[in-house]
Every structure is written in structure tokens, then in C-alpha cells.
Design an enzyme around this catalytic site. Structure first.
Site, PDB file in Angstrom:
ATOM      1  N   PRO A   2      11.089   3.209   0.087  1.00 47.91           N
ATOM      2  CA  PRO A   2      10.470   4.470  -0.320  1.00 47.91           C
ATOM      3  C   PRO A   2      11.204   5.699   0.214  1.00 47.91           C
ATOM      4  O   PRO A   2      11.256   5.943   1.408  1.00 47.91           O
ATOM      5  CB  PRO A   2       9.061   4.386   0.280  1.00 47.91           C
ATOM      6  N   GLU A   3      11.789   6.455  -0.676  1.00 45.58           N
ATOM      7  CA  GLU A   3      12.269   7.791  -0.359  1.00 45.58           C
ATOM      8  C   GLU A   3      11.324   8.748  -1.085  1.00 45.58           C
ATOM      9  O   GLU A   3      10.261   8.337  -1.552  1.00 45.58           O
ATOM     10  CB  GLU A   3      13.730   7.955  -0.790  1.00 45.58           C
TER      11      GLU A   3
END
Length: 271
Positions: A2-3
Site C-alpha cells: 500500500p502506497e
DNA sequence: AATCGCGCCTGACGGC
DNA sequence: TGCCGTCAGGCGCGAT
């Protein structure tokens, strides 16, 4: 992993289902995340209504009346809305139960994530207080990056991934943005012109917006709150493509180690 | 102040 | 088949 686009995809997925709804309980199966889940989280949350679901960088903010839950998905975290009778799987560490009979379930195999409680404005929390600007807000642009980079000898890629400079740009999107802007990832941050920073800021915004539109990037773990993968992986130009031809000039994509992370780039297009 | 390297953690994968 | 080493990496933290 997750960015910003994956966190934003998650935020958009869960917000309509929990905003305005009251929390009826909390089940902690494994408190040992990056920091322990607060033992009194259930007491703090029971009976509170979620007023909004916000995001600051890669932190999700479940804002209740008087306080907020701060959630970081780390490397492998995901949040799903499930029926509370659905049996939890391995690595489903936390359930937040709602009175509308929905359950927000946190899964995080590597346990690099975090769930914290903040009694007051979550943006004042020590972890969030010194974060840099949001890349998709108006206070982030090439002139800002240019100003912050003067005198800095560190390479541009770790500079971009420093969340005190700008939030939400992780390894994948740093590689992609630098490729799009034609900037070599090893170039010292202080030796890049204002014009090139303007192009870089636009490249970051373009990359992030396109990734959000695709529902994020799924390499292994990431699933949206509806359990779907993100489709930006097919649009990645350089990340994970060592040895493949550059989409623009066909020179083989190179992979180097920068810090502890892999960097992918085209040695001809990026200078 | 800036910069560097460590460690947390599990799963996938390759070699033998 | 099974075991073991390596890699993936966000990010706070301590050392320099």
C-alpha cells in the site's frame, strides 16, 4: 504494497459503508503490530459514531466524535468490509464491528502496520505532525521540491520517499515518476534544476492519479475493501521490469540497490 | 541537520 | 519432499 493510491482506494471503498454508523464492538485477535493495538481500543470505540474517513499520506483516519483511529497498512495490510459471521482467516488481526451489521476487518500478514487511537485531532499525533505536503494538494509543486532540495546531497529517489518532503510516494511510484520525468534515480537532489522539478512534480501527480483510477497496484498482497486487486500493475513502465526493454527506447531496464530497496530505471532515458 | 543502516515480519521462490 | 537462504520493503529509530 500500500502506497498512497492503495490507501486512497481503501478509503474510498470503506467510507460509504461506515460513515455515520456507530461502533458496537472490537475484536483484537493479534495485537502485535508495529506497535501494539491499544488494549483499551474496544472501550474507547464502543458506542462512537464514525463521522468521516480521512487520509493523511498513507495513514487512514477513522474520525469519530472526540477522537480517531489511525490505521497504517504497512507493507501487507488490507481492510475489508465483511459480514461479521464470516470466519476470520489467518492474519485477520482486528475486527471493528458496526451496528449496521458490517465488520471492518484488518488483515496484515507481515504485521508492519499499525492501529492507534488518538483522543484529539489525529493530525496532531506525533507520527503525522511532521509529514510533508500531500502530493495531490496545491501546496505541492516543482518550486516546493526545488526549494527543499537545495544543498541536499542525497539521491533524488530516497529524497522523494522521505515523508517529511512529500507523503505517499513509496518505492513503486518513486521509480515510475522518475522514469516519466526522465530523471536518473541516483542524481543528487540538490543538483536538479527548477524546470526539471516542475516536470517531476507533474509526473508524480500524474502517476498517482492514474494509479488511483486503476484501483492501485497489486503485486502480491493488496486487495481493495471489496476484495479486488488493483490494476495499475499492467501500467508500470519500469518497476519490476529488470531486463525488459524500455517502453520508449528499448534499452534494457536496469535494477540497482539504493539503500535497502530496489530501484528500476532506464539508463538512456533518465539522466 | 543530514545521512546511513538496522530491524521488525511472513510468504514466495529457487537451489540442492 | 523438505529445508534453508534470499528477497520483498515502510518507516521509526539510533548512530555517526
Amino acid at each position: 504494497m500500500p502506497e498512497l493510491p492503495e490507501v486512497e482506494t481503501t478509503r474510498r471503498g470503506i467510507a460509504p459503508h461506515i460513515t455515520g454508523h456507530r461502533i458496537s464492538g472490537v475484536i483484537v485477535r493479534e495485537p502485535r503490530l508495529r506497535w501494539p493495538i491499544p488494549p483499551d481500543l474496544g472501550q474507547k470505540l464502543r458506542g462512537r459514531r464514525i463521522q468521516s474517513v480521512g487520509r493523511r499520506g498513507k495513514y487512514l483516519l477513522l474520525e469519530a466524535d472526540q477522537g480517531a483511529v489511525i490505521i497504517h497498512l504497512g507493507m501487507s495490510g488490507s481492510l475489508r468490509l465483511v459480514d461479521p459471521v464470516e470466519p476470520p482467516l489467518r492474519h485477520d488481526h482486528l475486527d471493528i464491528l458496526f451496528e449496521n451489521d458490517r465488520c471492518l476487518r484488518l488483515r496484515d500478514p507481515r504485521r508492519f502496520g499499525a492501529v492507534l487511537w488518538m483522543e484529539s485531532d489525529p493530525r496532531g499525533h506525533g507520527l503525522l505532525a511532521r509529514l510533508g505536503p500531500e502530493p495531490l494538494e496545491s501546496d505541492f509543486d516543482g518550486d516546493y521540491l526545488y526549494g527543499r532540495s537545495r544543498g541536499r546531497r542525497t539521491a533524488i529517489k530516497p529524497f522523494l520517499m522521505d515523508n517529511r518532503i512529500v507523503v505517499g510516494v513509496g518505492n513503486i511510484y518513486a521509480c515510475e515518476s522518475l522514469y516519466l520525468a526522465g530523471i536518473h534515480p541516483l542524481r543528487p537532489a540538490g543538483r536538479i534544476s527548477r524546470n526539471r522539478y516542475r516536470r517531476l512534480a507533474s509526473s508524480i501527480q500524474q502517476t498517482l492519479c492514474q494509479a488511483i483510477a486503476a484501483g492501485g497496484t497489486t503485486l502480491r498482497d493488496f486487495l481493495s475493501s471489496e476484495g479486488r486487486p488493483g490494476y495499475f500493475r499492467q501500467q508500470l513502465q519500469v518497476y519490476g521490469r529488470a531486463g525488459e526493454p524500455c517502453p520508449r527506447c528499448s534499452t534494457p531496464i536496469r535494477q540497482v540497490r539504493q539503500g535497502q530497496r530496489s530501484t528500476f530505471f532506464c539508463s538512456r532515458c533518465q539522466t
